[in-house]
Design a protein around this motif. Structure first.
Motif, short mmCIF file in Angstrom:
data_model
loop_
_atom_site.label_atom_id
_atom_site.label_comp_id
_atom_site.label_asym_id
_atom_site.label_seq_id
_atom_site.Cartn_x
_atom_site.Cartn_y
_atom_site.Cartn_z
N HIS A 166 0.80 -1.22 0.00
CA HIS A 166 0.00 0.00 0.00
C HIS A 166 0.83 1.28 0.00
O HIS A 166 0.26 2.36 -0.11
N SER A 167 2.16 1.18 0.14
CA SER A 167 2.96 2.40 0.24
C SER A 167 4.35 2.16 -0.34
O SER A 167 5.13 1.36 0.19
N LYS B 288 -9.20 -0.84 3.49
CA LYS B 288 -9.18 0.57 3.12
C LYS B 288 -8.51 1.42 4.19
O LYS B 288 -7.75 2.34 3.89
N LYS C 292 -4.98 3.43 3.52
CA LYS C 292 -4.87 4.89 3.70
C LYS C 292 -3.83 5.24 4.77
O LYS C 292 -3.03 6.17 4.59
N ASN D 81 -0.29 4.64 3.37
CA ASN D 81 0.09 5.61 2.35
C ASN D 81 0.46 6.95 2.97
O ASN D 81 1.50 7.53 2.65
N VAL D 82 -0.40 7.44 3.86
CA VAL D 82 -0.14 8.75 4.49
C VAL D 82 1.09 8.69 5.39
O VAL D 82 1.99 9.54 5.33
#
Length: 588
Positions: free
Chosen positions: A158-159, A256, A260, A263-264
């Motif tokens: 995810h990142s 989800k 998120k 990623n952040v």
């Protein structure tokens, strides 16, 4: 009987009032009309009249046939001979449900009646649902994924930023075992080269420091950093971590949130890490590269062989070996935050399951006092024949009503006892399951957390104490810009890492404790009796919940974290006051 189903029988009325109006209103206001077929029932004027009213008001009519001849049972062929012509279509177009008095068969009959009346047996359905959920929670082992996806893989998926951080920190995994081993060897060589240079610098002092404490910390940081690398690589491949990740990701609702958050946090962490790496390089390598400080024998006060060569090696090699060490520290705290997030999502799933179970319990208590439902005509021929006088009817009504009420209350009490016991078992299994997963995590990484907190505390105290050395003249050298970079690394990094370490553990503990309080509130909203509330909360308060260290003896919560930071603040404040006093004396 079931809570929420109101049964009106033609005996449940005031015989001294308007008998016709009472019976007619009972039929008119009902949802379903149940007609109990016995021998000669239609010879009763009132029973025939009630059935005609049900036809007139177009009510759903359910026919139930007595099968015991001792209680008025009759063959349908003989019964058709007793049916008036205007009511024949009711019995010809409907199949009568046989009524069996044996307990084993009576339950089946009741279910058939409820189904024919379009009544959902909510209690039975909820009880089966809770029982099935409890069995799964107590007995079912978590399904282990066949693809062996680890937390590293999920975060990297995810990142891209976190993938870069993990790669520099040595946390990445490769499917090829040879490549994975080679990657681990390269990381360890680079990592311990940095450690060797920092440890050797204690002797050569190629980069001057304030005091020996900060010099030692620069070498000591490699121990918690390597411990982080070793423990996290082992923990993410463990069954305990796999179970936690599987339970949180089941159903896909948490993906989800995880995506998120990764990623952040990934970009923020990468930016922070780059800043810290540049700060360290400016404080430890740039002075030597620029020829500032670290002049052997003169500035450093030593004449060891190879000082000049080591000074050059130190300033050049640190550019390559510092990033993996810094990355390992940041990746370790990122993993603490990620595991804490998984536990928070796990506790959130517990909270949702509790709300569902308490909703079932609340529906039971609410439906127990509800009053809508089904009217029934169940007049037996034997009663009709023996009810000659109003006084006899009233006496029979009073006695039977009391007995029926007592039986209904006993049945409802038994239902409530069974439902509450099942829900209570589910409560305990949910809380214990979540805490068991927390216990497994704390057992695996609790020692690392203590080590990191100890190191960060040493950073803060050493740097705050070193300021006083310059103020009171203990350190005679002028305060240089590279010392400022070193202080930012130790002091700023120490405070930041302490806040992160305490924060992630406090978040899990505090949220778990809030869920326990939330359970009490839901019990009250569900209308659960006070004695039941006390028994549930007694089970949930039998042991503490949350993240813990030192073999489960210390649970990290907000009061303990606040107390810890208060003590650290007082020590730092004391050093600052000493610094101000020294500056004031020197000024005079």
């Amino acid at each position: 009987e079931r809570p929420g189903i109101k049964i009106f029988i033609d005996l449940d009325m005031d015989v001294e009032g308007d008998l016709t109006g009472t019976l007619q209103d009972g039929v008119k206001n009902c949802k379903t009309f149940i007609f109990f077929i016995t021998d000669g029932i239609l010879s009763s004027e009132w029973c025939a009249r009630e059935l005609r009213w049900a036809v007139e008001y177009k009510k759903k009519i359910v026919l139930v046939r007595e099968t015991d001849f001792r209680h008025g049972g009759v063959e349908m062929g003989m019964f058709f001979e007793q049916v008036p012509e205007d009511l024949m279509h009711v019995f010809k177009n409907t199949i009568a449900i046989p009524w069996y008095r044996q307990p084993a068969f009576r339950r089946v009959t009741i279910q058939l009646i409820l189904k024919a009346a379009d009544i959902v047996d909510v209690y039975e359905r909820n009880l089966k649902h809770v029982t099935r959920t409890t069995t799964e929670m107590l007995n079912a082992l978590p399904e282990i994924r066949s693809d062996h996806t680890t937390c590293f893989d999920v975060i990297a998926e995810h990142s891209w930023a976190m993938r870069a951080v993990f790669f520099l920190a040595g946390f990445s995994r490769f499917r090829n075992r040879t490549l994975d081993r080679l990657y681990a060897i390269i990381f360890n060589v680079s990592f311990w080269s940095c450690g060797f240079l920092c440890a050797t610098n204690l002797v050569y002092k190629s980069v001057p420091y304030h005091v020996i404490s900060t010099d030692m910390l620069s070498a000591y940081v490699h121990l918690p950093a390597w411990q982080s690398w070793f423990i996290w690589r082992r923990f993410v491949s463990s069954r305990e971590c796999d179970e936690l990740l599987t339970r949180v990701r089941v159903g896909g609702s948490a993906d989800k949130i995880i995506a998120k958050a990764c990623n952040v946090t990934g970009w923020f962490l990468l930016g922070l890490q780059v800043t810290m790496v540049l700060d360290v390089l400016c404080g430890f390598s740039l002075p030597g590269a620029l020829g500032r400080g670290g002049v052997p024998g003169a500035d450093s006060g030593n004449a060891y062989i190879g000082v000049r060569q080591f000074t050059h090696l130190h300033s050049q090699a640190m550019w390559l070996v510092v990033p993996p060490m810094i990355s390992a520290m940041f990746a370790s705290y990122a993993m603490f935050a990620f595991i804490a997030m998984l536990h928070l999502l796990d506790i959130l799933n517990v909270k949702q399951s509790l709300s569902e179970c308490l909703g079932i319990l609340g529906n039971f208590y609410e439906s127990a006092s509800a009053s809508d439902g089904v009217a029934a005509s169940a007049t037996m021929q034997t009663f009709c024949q023996s009810s000659g006088e109003a006084s006899d009817i009233e006496s029979t009504f009073d006695d039977s009503t009391i007995i029926d009420d007592m039986q209904a209350q006993l049945r409802q009490s038994a239902m409530e006892e069974k439902l509450f016991k099942t829900v209570c078992e589910l409560f305990v299994s949910l809380f214990k399951g979540a805490q068991h997963r927390i216990d497994s995590t704390c057992k695996a990484v609790g020692g690392l957390w203590v080590h990191l907190v100890f190191f960060s505390t040493c950073q803060v105290l050493a740097v705050s104490n070193s300021f006083g050395g310059h103020a009171d003249g203990t350190v005679t050298l002028q305060y240089t810009w590279w010392w400022r970079c070193q202080d930012i690394f130790h002091l700023g990094g120490g405070i930041m890492l302490l806040a992160a370490a305490m924060g992630v553990f406090c978040a899990v503990t505090s949220y778990f404790q809030l869920v326990r309080t939330h359970t009490w509130r839901l019990l009250m909203e569900a209308g659960c009796p006070l004695t039941r509330q006390v028994s549930v909360m007694g089970l949930l308060t039998a042991r503490p919940f949350g993240m813990h260290v030192l073999f489960g003896t210390v649970y990290i919560d907000v009061p303990k974290a606040a107390g810890f930071f208060f003590v650290i603040s007082m020590v730092v404040l004391n050093n600052c006051m000493g610094l101000f006093n020294s500056l004031d004396r020197n000024g005079r």
